[in-house]
Design a protein around this motif. Structure first.
Motif, PDB file in Angstrom:
ATOM      1  N   TYR A   1       0.728  -1.178   0.171  1.00 16.93           N
ATOM      2  CA  TYR A   1       0.225   0.057  -0.046  1.00 16.93           C
ATOM      3  C   TYR A   1       0.991   1.201  -0.136  1.00 16.93           C
ATOM      4  O   TYR A   1       0.439   2.408  -0.647  1.00 16.93           O
ATOM      5  CB  TYR A   1      -1.149   0.010   1.173  1.00 16.93           C
ATOM      6  CG  TYR A   1      -1.799   1.220   1.300  1.00 16.93           C
ATOM      7  CD1 TYR A   1      -3.034   1.324   0.697  1.00 16.93           C
ATOM      8  CD2 TYR A   1      -1.490   2.225   2.186  1.00 16.93           C
ATOM      9  CE1 TYR A   1      -3.788   2.648   0.679  1.00 16.93           C
ATOM     10  CE2 TYR A   1      -2.468   3.295   2.285  1.00 16.93           C
ATOM     11  CZ  TYR A   1      -3.257   3.351   1.419  1.00 16.93           C
ATOM     12  OH  TYR A   1      -4.204   4.582   1.381  1.00 16.93           O
ATOM     13  N   SER A   2       1.855   1.146   0.789  1.00 15.09           N
ATOM     14  CA  SER A   2       2.684   2.346   0.828  1.00 15.09           C
ATOM     15  C   SER A   2       3.369   3.021  -0.607  1.00 15.09           C
ATOM     16  O   SER A   2       3.985   3.944  -0.842  1.00 15.09           O
ATOM     17  CB  SER A   2       4.160   2.227   1.547  1.00 15.09           C
ATOM     18  OG  SER A   2       5.048   1.237   1.067  1.00 15.09           O
ATOM     19  N   GLN A   3       3.335   1.945  -1.693  1.00 15.38           N
ATOM     20  CA  GLN A   3       3.727   2.393  -3.069  1.00 15.38           C
ATOM     21  C   GLN A   3       2.839   3.380  -3.729  1.00 15.38           C
ATOM     22  O   GLN A   3       2.999   3.791  -4.759  1.00 15.38           O
ATOM     23  CB  GLN A   3       3.932   1.060  -3.981  1.00 15.38           C
ATOM     24  CG  GLN A   3       4.772   0.112  -3.482  1.00 15.38           C
ATOM     25  CD  GLN A   3       6.057   0.827  -2.672  1.00 15.38           C
ATOM     26  OE1 GLN A   3       6.809   1.305  -3.533  1.00 15.38           O
ATOM     27  NE2 GLN A   3       6.472   0.181  -1.619  1.00 15.38           N
ATOM     28  N   PHE A   4       1.633   3.509  -3.214  1.00 17.74           N
ATOM     29  CA  PHE A   4       0.871   4.622  -3.502  1.00 17.74           C
ATOM     30  C   PHE A   4       1.176   5.887  -3.207  1.00 17.74           C
ATOM     31  O   PHE A   4       0.807   6.885  -4.150  1.00 17.74           O
ATOM     32  CB  PHE A   4      -0.572   4.327  -2.852  1.00 17.74           C
ATOM     33  CG  PHE A   4      -1.695   5.290  -3.256  1.00 17.74           C
ATOM     34  CD1 PHE A   4      -2.038   5.643  -4.384  1.00 17.74           C
ATOM     35  CD2 PHE A   4      -2.280   6.116  -1.994  1.00 17.74           C
ATOM     36  CE1 PHE A   4      -2.963   6.661  -4.388  1.00 17.74           C
ATOM     37  CE2 PHE A   4      -3.101   7.054  -2.197  1.00 17.74           C
ATOM     38  CZ  PHE A   4      -3.672   7.407  -3.735  1.00 17.74           C
ATOM     39  N   HIS A   5       1.966   6.190  -2.110  1.00 25.34           N
ATOM     40  CA  HIS A   5       2.401   7.470  -1.865  1.00 25.34           C
ATOM     41  C   HIS A   5       3.571   8.127  -2.778  1.00 25.34           C
ATOM     42  O   HIS A   5       3.551   8.239  -3.689  1.00 25.34           O
ATOM     43  CB  HIS A   5       2.479   7.520  -0.373  1.00 25.34           C
ATOM     44  CG  HIS A   5       1.396   7.120   0.370  1.00 25.34           C
ATOM     45  ND1 HIS A   5       0.136   7.920   0.345  1.00 25.34           N
ATOM     46  CD2 HIS A   5       0.977   6.060   1.125  1.00 25.34           C
ATOM     47  CE1 HIS A   5      -0.853   7.313   0.920  1.00 25.34           C
ATOM     48  NE2 HIS A   5      -0.274   6.281   1.670  1.00 25.34           N
TER      49      HIS A   5
END
Length: 482
Positions: A305-309
């Motif tokens: 999910y952190s790759q969305f930022h």
């Protein structure tokens, strides 16, 4: 419409009652073709559907033609569940909304403040904020264990006091050293409040459905506060001002006062479980291999999910996407709105689905988003918007469910320790930011999101593996000792 006493024959209900029979628990249906339910009592018995009010229905049981009893089935979004919430649960839920809203009024703009007012380098600012996040994650387990050992009241009040002092320091201090202490101390306070707060809700609610609803409401209000906090800060003109930290400090003062009031209403001392020592608690967690696999899987999900930022922004910028700043703003808005608007409708829609199926659905949505990210054309906004929609719906289903799973797996006297250990999955965010930037620099965005898709598959396998491992006897023994 009756049940023949001799032949035990169940007659079908006429429309529109047939449309409402999906509400009946499967365990009460005699066979697949039935449209009415035979009661186990003697004589002619059947349930007649009277109506349904948004979240519940009523059924009237007749015995030999006379009303016998009224049965009400409560769904996940019933007012009956909300009425089970004691004041302390509402304190955790509404207090989370209050402090998170004030937190996001100023914290996203802290980097601007440190650079503009104190001329700190990007490396120094990043190290300071990274240390705060790491301490918050690492201290969560210790704070959760302490709440098992010393009582929820003591640790929650200590966390509020630390937050009040640290954010007050950020509001008053003009020294870089003390500002650093305040930023890092804020992470310490978060670790002392989050896990014990979840454990307090689990302690206070006997019903599993009520606990699940409480955890969903907490997650919803946390996201709502994160969405409206920056807008309030900008609108009020206090977003990048140091004095705004005093507002955040005051919110923790109110939260501490609310905890004092809530515990006092119980007319008893703070609950001291006299739980296991730290080494014994770590041993229980280590032996609970199913829970360890859950934490590993959660860490991978947070990493994905952190790759969305930051990595996605870097990828779109490197790919020279037209109007990249506007596109990023739209994607962030879509994510926030999707989570806020769809969480409770999805909770109601999927309430009848087993937790395992909801978990699998969330992972598949994450997987689909990573595939779209990998195949997306930088010039086509629709690809990125579609991917973020899939990711956001998956987040809405998956992340609140993870807390529910931890609650279900934890022994009663180790709720704080389990919630604290579950918070270690937050390290996936820090690892993901570094890993994403490194892969983008060495290879490409496509390689990054293909790897994330593989991580989603690995997460699926870890969840399945963990579900098949039997619970350790030591955890059951701890539960019985409570």
């Amino acid at each position: 419409m009756y049940v023949s006493p001799s032949r035990k024959r169940i007659h079908r209900l006429k429309p529109p009652h047939r449309l409402l029979t999906w509400l009946l628990p499967k365990s009460r249906l005699p066979n697949k073709g039935c449209r009415a339910v035979q009661e186990p009592t003697s004589g002619s018995a059947f349930l007649c559907l009277l109506g349904r009010k948004v979240v519940s229905y009523e059924a009237l049981c007749y015995n030999n033609g006379l009303p016998a009893r009224r049965v009400t089935r409560i769904s996940m979004m019933s007012w009956a569940l909300l009425r089970q919430f004691p004041p302390l649960v509402w304190t955790v839920i509404l207090g989370t909304f209050m402090v998170r809203t004030s937190y996001y009024m100023v914290w996203p703009f802290l980097s601007i403040l440190l650079y503009r007012e104190y001329a700190l380098s990007a490396t120094s600012i990043g190290a300071m904020l990274g240390a705060s996040a790491a301490i918050s994650t690492l201290i969560s387990f210790y704070g959760g264990w302490l709440s098992d050992r010393l009582g929820r009241r003591n640790i929650l009040l200590a966390g509020c006091l630390v937050a009040l002092l640290c954010y007050g320091l950020l509001g008053f201090s003009h020294s870089v050293l003390w500002l650093g202490v305040g930023v890092i101390g804020s992470g310490l306070s978060s670790g002392l409040i989050d896990a014990p707060g979840k454990a307090l809700m689990a302690d206070s609610l006997a019903s599993a459905k009520a606990r699940e609803l409480a955890l969903h409401m907490r997650y919803f209000l946390l996201n709502l506060g994160a969405a409206i906090g920056p807008l309030l800060g900008v609108t009020l003109g206090i977003s990048a001002q140091q004095q705004t930290f005093l507002l955040l400090s005051g919110s923790y003062l109110l939260l501490g006062a609310a905890f004092l009031w809530g515990f006092r209403r119980l007319n008893e001392e703070a609950r001291r479980n006299g739980g296991l020592g730290l080494r014994a608690a770590i041993k229980v967690l280590w032996l609970d291999r199913g829970f360890l696999l859950l934490v590993m899987a959660n860490l991978l999900m947070v990493l994905v999910y952190s790759q969305f930022h930051s990595p996605l922004v870097q990828y779109l910028t490197r790919a020279e996407t037209p109007e990249v700043a506007r596109l990023v703003a739209i994607l962030v808005t879509i994510n926030a709105l999707t989570v806020v608007v769809l969480q409770f409708p999805l909770l109601h829609l999927l309430a009848r689905w087993p937790g395992k199926v909801r978990l699998q659905l969330g992972i598949m949505l994450f997987l689909g988003a990573q595939v779209l990210f990998a195949l997306g054309d930088p010039a086509q906004w629709s690809h990125w918007i579609g991917a973020v929609l899939l990711l956001s719906v998956g987040e809405t289903i998956l992340f609140p469910l993870l807390n529910v799973l931890i609650d279900q797996m934890s022994p009663p006297h180790l709720k704080g320790s389990y919630f604290g250990a579950g918070a270690l999955a937050g390290l996936g965010g820090a690892i993901g930011a570094m890993l994403g930037g490194w892969i983008l620099e060495r290879w490409s965005g496509q390689s990054l999101y293909i790897l994330m898709a593989l991580f989603c598959m690995l997460t699926f396998l870890l969840y399945e593996w963990g579900a098949r491992i039997p619970r350790p006897e030591v955890a059951k023994a701890c539960s019985r000792e409570g």
